[in-house]
Write an enzyme that holds these catalytic residues in place. Structure first.
Site, PDB file in Angstrom:
ATOM      1  N   THR A 273       0.862  -1.175   0.000  1.00 38.37           N
ATOM      2  CA  THR A 273       0.000   0.000   0.000  1.00 38.37           C
ATOM      3  C   THR A 273       0.903   1.231   0.000  1.00 38.37           C
ATOM      4  OG1 THR A 273      -1.211  -1.315   1.666  1.00 38.37           O
ATOM      5  CG2 THR A 273      -2.206   0.750   1.043  1.00 38.37           C
ATOM      6  N   ASP A 315      -8.550  -8.298  -2.600  1.00 33.72           N
ATOM      7  CA  ASP A 315      -8.929  -8.022  -1.218  1.00 33.72           C
ATOM      8  C   ASP A 315     -10.200  -8.757  -0.812  1.00 33.72           C
ATOM      9  OD1 ASP A 315      -6.831  -6.550  -0.331  1.00 33.72           O
ATOM     10  OD2 ASP A 315      -7.835  -4.616  -0.333  1.00 33.72           O
ATOM     11  N   SER A 339     -10.844  -3.718   3.189  1.00 32.14           N
ATOM     12  CA  SER A 339      -9.425  -3.376   3.199  1.00 32.14           C
ATOM     13  C   SER A 339      -8.961  -3.276   4.645  1.00 32.14           C
ATOM     14  CB  SER A 339      -9.174  -2.053   2.464  1.00 32.14           C
ATOM     15  OG  SER A 339      -9.327  -0.957   3.352  1.00 32.14           O
ATOM     16  N   SER A 340      -7.686  -2.981   4.819  1.00 37.68           N
ATOM     17  CA  SER A 340      -7.125  -2.791   6.158  1.00 37.68           C
ATOM     18  C   SER A 340      -6.569  -1.390   6.345  1.00 37.68           C
ATOM     19  CB  SER A 340      -6.015  -3.815   6.405  1.00 37.68           C
ATOM     20  OG  SER A 340      -6.521  -5.124   6.369  1.00 37.68           O
TER      21      SER A 340
END
Length: 464
Positions: A273, A315, A339-340
């Site tokens: 990311t 994802d 998502s994270s």
């Protein structure tokens, strides 16, 4: 306090939405530095070369990507200048015509054509599946504007990203669980034990309850409630580690030390990311996480346009970890994947005092949680809280730890409690800003990870 969540290709639309809400300059002027950087190039470092090397086989199978990233069929040389004139022209076009040019017209046609008929080298043996993106999909895209998550921690208000990201709920739940322990007085082993266990519990609950709230009944408020945190915290024992996979709790009807279903393993999520954090002299703060999923995304560059397409659909959980247990993150039309991303802003008496975030897929959550507690509880300066060796437990049988923890005596102390570890050379890559007592801002980034981050004052002067 606002939060945006987008699903690629949503980045330019998100820029425009944020600019409409808070901007003081035109998109064209703001894109000029990026346009100049793409046109004039930047000096290749070890990180860029190694990330390109990790994608070399994939890039080589797509002529536009090979031409851009593998000049002459070779990896870019450290110290050489990497230029992307196609991307410079794309930025110029968006600045001149607005971001709508990405979602309608010739550029949109190029994106759709590339997705539906990926331009693959005829000699490639790779199986490349065509996508199903349409012009209608692009034209209909809108970024969401939604309320952030919020928890109260040590007298501070901690805001994060709401579902379909699991960042705000997971960081917030873990903080709620940890608040019952005085982490400032805990020994290093006890601190890490508690941190690992709180993360394990939060990931168990994330896997069962968090998905796209437009399609799933996500109990965000209940996941962040004190009542639920107390019910889950009672699982933690100072003398013995929990085992994973741990069953989720029932946030709507929490039972003390109880579970709300069957234990299922955490599904795979990549670890790549981008994150930046910034503040200005007036106290405005932005924590911004964006991604094309893997480093290199899908590896497919839109010919003549200079940018990679994402592989964000990874994802989703493409199959439930347990067919008998509902998975809120299965794919579906119009659905945003979980998502994270965990951009986090901390307020004291209504004013920002800290903001941070990280790349790293699911390790983002544990990176942000550890950096927050390292600074707020353990008293580490922000740059040292970011630099501290990390542990990442995501409801898995083993906890990932960086080499400095692996080689530390604290590992043996934790193993006596039943913790099992495996090495991860590098977890996350955080950046943050902190408001100092005199009103100035301190910027902090990685000292070593990813060849070191970038922390600087871009426009000094003007008082605080």
């Amino acid at each position: 306090m606002d939060a945006f969540f987008d699903h690629t290709p949503g980045t330019p639309a998100t820029w425009a939405r944020a600019l409409d809400a808070w901007g003081s300059k035109s998109l064209r002027s703001l894109l000029k530095p990026a346009e100049r950087l793409a046109r004039d190039g930047f000096v290749v470092d070890d990180t860029f070369r190694s990330q390109t090397a990790a994608n070399q086989a994939r890039f080589a199978d797509f002529p536009a990507s090979a031409k851009l990233f593998l000049p002459g069929g070779e990896l870019p040389v450290v110290g050489s200048v990497f230029k992307n004139p196609d991307l410079a022209r794309t930025y110029e076009k968006l600045g001149r015509e607005g971001v709508g040019a990405l979602y309608r017209g010739e550029l949109a046609d190029d994106i759709v054509r590339t997705v539906r008929k990926p331009p693959v080298d005829p000699d490639a043996t790779r199986v490349v599946r065509p996508g199903d993106l349409t012009r209608k999909d692009l034209a209909a895209y809108r970024p969401l504007r939604q309320d952030p998550t919020k928890v109260r921690y040590r007298g501070l208000d901690v805001y994060g990203m709401a579902p379909s990201s699991s960042g705000g709920t997971s960081v917030g739940e873990a903080l709620n669980i940890l608040e019952s322990t005085d982490l400032s007085r805990a020994g290093r082993a006890q601190y890490l034990h508690r941190l690992i266990e709180a993360s394990r519990i939060a990931f168990a609950d994330r896997g069962r309850w968090v998905g796209d709230p437009a399609f799933e009944d996500v109990p965000t408020k209940e996941l962040l409630s004190r009542r639920f945190a107390d019910a889950r915290e009672c699982l933690i024992r100072d003398y013995k580690a929990l085992t994973s996979p741990l069953p989720p709790g029932g946030p709507r009807n929490p039972e003390r030390c109880g579970s709300g279903g069957s234990a299922v393993p955490t599904t795979f999520e990549g670890e790549n990311t981008t994150h930046l954090t910034t503040a200005d002299r007036w106290g405005n703060v932005v924590a911004y996480t964006l991604t094309i999923e893997s480093t290199g995304g899908s590896a497919i560059t839109v010919p003549g346009r200079g940018f990679l397409l994402n592989n964000e659909l990874t994802d989703f959980s493409f199959a439930p970890a347990d067919p008998a247990v509902h998975d809120p993150n299965l794919p579906g039309p119009g659905k945003r994947p979980r998502s994270s991303i965990s951009p986090t802003i901390v307020l004291k008496h209504g004013k920002p005092v800290l903001a941070l975030g990280s790349p790293g897929g699911a390790t983002i959550i544990t990176t942000v949680l550890q950096s927050l507690t390292g600074h707020l509880d353990r008293g580490l300066p922000l740059v040292d809280a970011i630099a501290a060796p990390r542990a990442s437990q995501r409801n898995a049988p083993t906890t990932e730890i960086e080499p400095d923890l692996w080689n530390s005596p604290v590992r043996a102390e934790l193993e006596k409690l039943g913790h099992a570890f495996k090495q991860n050379p590098e977890i996350g890559a955080a950046t943050g800003v902190q408001r100092l007592p005199d009103g100035r801002w301190l910027a902090a980034a990685e000292k070593v990870r990813r060849s070191g981050g970038s922390a600087m004052v871009v426009h000094p002067g003007g008082g605080h």
